[in-house]
Design a protein around this motif. Sequence first.
Motif, PDB file in Angstrom:
ATOM      1  N   SER A  38      67.066   6.403   4.494  1.00 21.89           N
ATOM      2  CA  SER A  38      66.242   6.630   5.857  1.00 21.89           C
ATOM      3  C   SER A  38      66.934   8.294   4.836  1.00 21.89           C
ATOM      4  O   SER A  38      65.387   9.365   5.130  1.00 21.89           O
ATOM      5  CB  SER A  38      67.351   7.193   6.683  1.00 21.89           C
ATOM      6  OG  SER A  38      67.209   5.848   7.712  1.00 21.89           O
ATOM      7  N   MET A  39      67.645   8.834   4.690  1.00 17.73           N
ATOM      8  CA  MET A  39      67.533   9.972   3.641  1.00 17.73           C
ATOM      9  C   MET A  39      67.231  10.042   2.492  1.00 17.73           C
ATOM     10  O   MET A  39      66.516  11.346   1.941  1.00 17.73           O
ATOM     11  CB  MET A  39      68.806  10.596   3.606  1.00 17.73           C
ATOM     12  CG  MET A  39      70.083  10.559   4.426  1.00 17.73           C
ATOM     13  SD  MET A  39      71.817  10.886   3.639  1.00 17.73           S
ATOM     14  CE  MET A  39      72.367  12.181   3.064  1.00 17.73           C
ATOM     15  N   PHE A  40      66.102   9.303   1.872  1.00 17.25           N
ATOM     16  CA  PHE A  40      65.423   9.610   1.082  1.00 17.25           C
ATOM     17  C   PHE A  40      64.075   9.113   1.839  1.00 17.25           C
ATOM     18  O   PHE A  40      63.547  10.233   1.195  1.00 17.25           O
ATOM     19  CB  PHE A  40      65.515   8.019   0.320  1.00 17.25           C
ATOM     20  CG  PHE A  40      66.253   7.446  -1.004  1.00 17.25           C
ATOM     21  CD1 PHE A  40      65.657   7.956  -2.191  1.00 17.25           C
ATOM     22  CD2 PHE A  40      67.377   6.853  -0.772  1.00 17.25           C
ATOM     23  CE1 PHE A  40      66.572   8.354  -3.771  1.00 17.25           C
ATOM     24  CE2 PHE A  40      68.197   7.047  -2.157  1.00 17.25           C
ATOM     25  CZ  PHE A  40      67.509   7.610  -3.287  1.00 17.25           C
ATOM     26  N   GLU A  41      63.777   9.035   2.649  1.00 14.84           N
ATOM     27  CA  GLU A  41      62.581   8.346   3.026  1.00 14.84           C
ATOM     28  C   GLU A  41      62.419   9.741   4.315  1.00 14.84           C
ATOM     29  O   GLU A  41      61.192  10.754   4.224  1.00 14.84           O
ATOM     30  CB  GLU A  41      62.653   7.729   4.351  1.00 14.84           C
ATOM     31  CG  GLU A  41      62.213   6.186   4.354  1.00 14.84           C
ATOM     32  CD  GLU A  41      62.506   5.217   5.646  1.00 14.84           C
ATOM     33  OE1 GLU A  41      62.105   4.369   5.205  1.00 14.84           O
ATOM     34  OE2 GLU A  41      62.890   5.715   6.375  1.00 14.84           O
ATOM     35  N   LEU A  52      68.721  -2.753  -1.245  1.00 18.60           N
ATOM     36  CA  LEU A  52      69.844  -2.541  -0.672  1.00 18.60           C
ATOM     37  C   LEU A  52      69.457  -1.284   0.064  1.00 18.60           C
ATOM     38  O   LEU A  52      69.598  -1.761   1.914  1.00 18.60           O
ATOM     39  CB  LEU A  52      70.915  -1.679  -1.286  1.00 18.60           C
ATOM     40  CG  LEU A  52      71.534  -2.998  -2.290  1.00 18.60           C
ATOM     41  CD1 LEU A  52      72.494  -1.808  -3.456  1.00 18.60           C
ATOM     42  CD2 LEU A  52      72.370  -3.707  -1.254  1.00 18.60           C
ATOM     43  N   LEU A  53      68.699  -0.211   0.336  1.00 21.97           N
ATOM     44  CA  LEU A  53      68.378   0.698   0.977  1.00 21.97           C
ATOM     45  C   LEU A  53      67.367   0.118   1.935  1.00 21.97           C
ATOM     46  O   LEU A  53      66.973   1.601   3.426  1.00 21.97           O
ATOM     47  CB  LEU A  53      68.508   2.090   0.738  1.00 21.97           C
ATOM     48  CG  LEU A  53      69.578   2.527  -0.021  1.00 21.97           C
ATOM     49  CD1 LEU A  53      69.157   3.746  -1.020  1.00 21.97           C
ATOM     50  CD2 LEU A  53      70.844   2.907   0.355  1.00 21.97           C
ATOM     51  N   ASN A  54      66.843  -0.918   2.056  1.00 17.39           N
ATOM     52  CA  ASN A  54      65.302  -0.790   3.416  1.00 17.39           C
ATOM     53  C   ASN A  54      64.275   0.218   2.644  1.00 17.39           C
ATOM     54  O   ASN A  54      64.130   0.352   3.708  1.00 17.39           O
ATOM     55  CB  ASN A  54      65.899  -1.546   3.881  1.00 17.39           C
ATOM     56  CG  ASN A  54      64.451  -1.801   4.825  1.00 17.39           C
ATOM     57  OD1 ASN A  54      64.778  -3.044   4.747  1.00 17.39           O
ATOM     58  ND2 ASN A  54      64.696  -1.317   6.250  1.00 17.39           N
ATOM     59  N   ILE A  55      63.851   0.865   1.209  1.00 19.10           N
ATOM     60  CA  ILE A  55      63.147   1.246   0.734  1.00 19.10           C
ATOM     61  C   ILE A  55      62.236   0.800  -0.537  1.00 19.10           C
ATOM     62  O   ILE A  55      62.538   0.060  -0.938  1.00 19.10           O
ATOM     63  CB  ILE A  55      63.245   2.829   1.094  1.00 19.10           C
ATOM     64  CG1 ILE A  55      64.432   2.946  -0.857  1.00 19.10           C
ATOM     65  CG2 ILE A  55      64.171   3.691   1.889  1.00 19.10           C
ATOM     66  CD1 ILE A  55      65.674   4.666  -1.206  1.00 19.10           C
ATOM     67  N   MET A  97      60.796   6.026  -3.930  1.00 18.45           N
ATOM     68  CA  MET A  97      61.009   6.550  -3.723  1.00 18.45           C
ATOM     69  C   MET A  97      62.207   7.219  -4.305  1.00 18.45           C
ATOM     70  O   MET A  97      62.824   8.388  -4.244  1.00 18.45           O
ATOM     71  CB  MET A  97      61.517   6.640  -2.002  1.00 18.45           C
ATOM     72  CG  MET A  97      60.488   6.176  -1.219  1.00 18.45           C
ATOM     73  SD  MET A  97      61.307   6.553   0.593  1.00 18.45           S
ATOM     74  CE  MET A  97      59.988   6.349   1.851  1.00 18.45           C
ATOM     75  N   ILE A  98      62.697   6.151  -5.261  1.00 18.94           N
ATOM     76  CA  ILE A  98      63.797   6.102  -6.085  1.00 18.94           C
ATOM     77  C   ILE A  98      63.658   6.685  -6.863  1.00 18.94           C
ATOM     78  O   ILE A  98      63.640   8.024  -7.613  1.00 18.94           O
ATOM     79  CB  ILE A  98      65.203   5.515  -6.314  1.00 18.94           C
ATOM     80  CG1 ILE A  98      65.527   4.507  -4.379  1.00 18.94           C
ATOM     81  CG2 ILE A  98      65.769   5.393  -6.869  1.00 18.94           C
ATOM     82  CD1 ILE A  98      65.965   3.309  -4.782  1.00 18.94           C
ATOM     83  N   THR A  99      62.454   6.326  -7.113  1.00 16.93           N
ATOM     84  CA  THR A  99      61.877   7.379  -8.691  1.00 16.93           C
ATOM     85  C   THR A  99      61.524   8.419  -8.819  1.00 16.93           C
ATOM     86  O   THR A  99      60.960   8.504 -10.030  1.00 16.93           O
ATOM     87  CB  THR A  99      60.347   6.090 -10.211  1.00 16.93           C
ATOM     88  OG1 THR A  99      59.601   5.827  -8.346  1.00 16.93           O
ATOM     89  CG2 THR A  99      60.897   4.525  -9.864  1.00 16.93           C
TER      90      THR A  99
END
Length: 87
Positions: free
Chosen positions: A17-20, A70-73, A77-79
């Motif tokens: 959620s923090m990534f989102e 793992l983070l369900n995203i 979003m990570i890249t």
Amino acid sequence: MTPDNHHKDPTLLSIGSMFETGRIKKMYTLAELYPTKIARSLGINYGRYMAKLSHPDKFTIGEIVRLANLLNIEPDMITKVIYSEMK
């Protein structure tokens, strides 16, 4: 929660959620958020995980995909965070 993530760890979902929401601006932020649990789940040792957080360009595509799962995203979003650090 959706049916797909009923078995996922709520602490890891909160990081997703923090990534989102854009709260994660640098990968090293993850160093303070359950690093042992994440490293173990990614199948890499703690020291190597911490080194990759300091130099996120060292993450492999496979590690990014596993972390995203793992983070369900979505992996992008990570890249995007990694890319913004490399600019």
